[in-house]
Design a protein around this motif. Structure first.
Motif, PDB file in Angstrom:
ATOM      1  N   ARG A 362       0.842  -1.201   0.000  1.00 13.72           N
ATOM      2  CA  ARG A 362       0.000   0.000   0.000  1.00 13.72           C
ATOM      3  C   ARG A 362       0.884   1.260   0.000  1.00 13.72           C
ATOM      4  O   ARG A 362       0.594   2.228  -0.703  1.00 13.72           O
ATOM      5  N   ILE A 363       1.928   1.238   0.827  1.00  9.57           N
ATOM      6  CA  ILE A 363       2.830   2.390   0.883  1.00  9.57           C
ATOM      7  C   ILE A 363       3.500   2.602  -0.472  1.00  9.57           C
ATOM      8  O   ILE A 363       3.622   3.744  -0.955  1.00  9.57           O
ATOM      9  N   GLU A 364       3.918   1.509  -1.107  1.00 15.21           N
ATOM     10  CA  GLU A 364       4.542   1.617  -2.437  1.00 15.21           C
ATOM     11  C   GLU A 364       3.556   2.153  -3.474  1.00 15.21           C
ATOM     12  O   GLU A 364       3.929   2.943  -4.355  1.00 15.21           O
ATOM     13  N   ASP A 365       2.277   1.736  -3.332  1.00 22.39           N
ATOM     14  CA  ASP A 365       1.260   2.231  -4.269  1.00 22.39           C
ATOM     15  C   ASP A 365       1.097   3.754  -4.157  1.00 22.39           C
ATOM     16  O   ASP A 365       1.004   4.457  -5.171  1.00 22.39           O
ATOM     17  N   VAL A 366       1.040   4.240  -2.920  1.00 24.36           N
ATOM     18  CA  VAL A 366       0.906   5.680  -2.722  1.00 24.36           C
ATOM     19  C   VAL A 366       2.128   6.417  -3.244  1.00 24.36           C
ATOM     20  O   VAL A 366       2.019   7.466  -3.878  1.00 24.36           O
ATOM     21  N   SER A 367       3.305   5.850  -2.989  1.00 22.54           N
ATOM     22  CA  SER A 367       4.535   6.472  -3.475  1.00 22.54           C
ATOM     23  C   SER A 367       4.545   6.525  -4.994  1.00 22.54           C
ATOM     24  O   SER A 367       4.892   7.557  -5.596  1.00 22.54           O
ATOM     25  N   SER A 368       4.122   5.433  -5.644  1.00 18.47           N
ATOM     26  CA  SER A 368       4.062   5.402  -7.116  1.00 18.47           C
ATOM     27  C   SER A 368       3.061   6.430  -7.645  1.00 18.47           C
ATOM     28  O   SER A 368       3.323   7.105  -8.647  1.00 18.47           O
TER      29      SER A 368
END
Length: 371
Positions: A362-368
């Motif tokens: 989820r954190i990676e999705d927001v960062s992307s």
């Protein structure tokens, strides 16, 4: 209790089993070989009912922390313990001393002579207890000598024959509550942050139990000493000093909290957003650079969202890597709208039985999304 806080369940299940045992004892009017067996059967029935009636919940609830281990860290010093429990201990010790004196006044020479056959085992038990307490103190369990003595004293006074049920229940509950404070010195829940959650979860139970017990103990103690002028005056003065000391906490704690406001010029109001028009907030961007954010702009955006957005659509909000010392997730907080990811560690704790990369993705999705 289990559905609202799983940590309450074992504590009150033990207390429930003690209540069942007391019930069996009163029904049989004596304690014999059959009493433990009957108490065990009924306690198992109580436990079974508590499990079966909430089985749909328990069967679908993932418990992330299920094991204990010995606590290897620092232990509570007596001064810390007295700061937290000093007022309670005043009532507890007063009550135990008065109960012991009341019991001792009934002793006769004939009664004491009847104990002669078990005098040897009793002396041995006292010696073993002293050795155990000394070993615990050497190990670093500083509160053990005081707390263990009070646990044993309350337990023995609660088990003595001839007292009314109310006093027996209060004495046993005092022993249970103090026992919990000693347990968290020895063991810790695996996966805890130090022993923070272990201590505060069980200390909350202790405060509830002692609040009930000490209410009764205070009344009984007062009834026993109200006609003894000198003792009554000493008890009143000591109680007044302890109450005054305890009452300092909300006063001093409020000031301490007040002094760390982000801007003392912000208005004093129940509006939790009002401060935003008066402060700037320091954070870091994804590259690690320091940035300053004017929260007055955020305030205007949040007020617009509160007025304009209907329903509960999911919002995209940047992830903050420092949850305890940041105002990350402020859009979700002030609008009540669900976001893609909340505070990292709390999200992991609440999903401890699921794969660890679930939150990370989820954190990676927001960062992307933002990059």
């Amino acid at each position: 209790l289990r559905a609202t806080n799983t940590w309450d369940w074992p504590t009150y299940l033990v207390i429930g089993a003690l209540a069942v045992t007391f019930y069996v004892y009163r029904q049989r009017c004596r304690f014999d070989m059959g009493t433990p067996g009957q108490a065990a059967v009924l306690s198992a029935l109580l436990s079974g009912i508590s499990i079966i009636t909430f089985w749909p919940f328990a069967a679908n609830y993932g418990v992330g922390y299920t094991s204990f281990s010995l606590w290897p860290g620092s232990y509570s010093h007596v001064t810390n313990y007295l700061i937290i429990y000093g007022l309670f201990l005043f009532f507890v010790i007063s009550f135990l001393l008065l109960e012991f004196l009341s019991w001792a006044s009934t002793w006769t020479q004939d009664n004491l002579l009847k104990l002669e056959p078990v005098a040897g085992p009793m002396v041995l038990a006292v010696v073993l207890y002293l050795v155990l307490v000394i070993l615990m103190a050497v190990r670093g369990y500083w509160i053990a000598p005081i707390v263990s003595t009070l646990i044993v004293g309350a337990g023995l006074l609660g088990l003595r024959p001839g007292i009314d049920a109310a006093r027996r229940v209060v004495l046993v509950l005092i022993s249970c509550a103090l026992g919990l404070t000693l347990i968290v010195e020895i063991v810790v829940l695996d996966g805890d942050i130090g022993r923070m959650n272990t201590v505060f979860k069980f200390y909350m139970q202790v405060w509830l139990i002692l609040s009930v017990c000490c209410g009764a103990a205070a009344v009984w103690s007062w009834q026993a000493i109200k006609n003894k002028t000198s003792l009554k005056r000493f008890w009143q003065v000591a109680l007044a000093l302890l109450l005054a000391a305890a009452a300092l906490y909300p006063i001093l704690a409020t000031k301490a909290k007040w002094d760390i406001r982000m801007n003392p010029e912000a208005p004093n109001t129940l509006d939790g957003m009002a401060f935003m028009n008066y402060v700037e907030y320091g954070d870091t961007d994804y590259a690690g650079n320091s940035v300053t954010i004017d929260l007055a702009n955020d305030y205007q955006a949040l007020r617009w969202m509160q007025r304009q957005i209907e329903g509960s659509p999911i919002i995209a909000e940047a992830h903050s890597g420092n949850p305890y010392r940041s105002i990350g997730n402020r859009v979700a907080m002030y609008t009540g709208l669900p976001s893609i990811i909340g505070w990292d560690w709390h999200q992991r704790q609440q999903r401890a039985v699921l794969p660890g990369d679930l939150v990370a993705r989820r954190i990676e999705d927001v960062s992307s999304l933002y990059n």
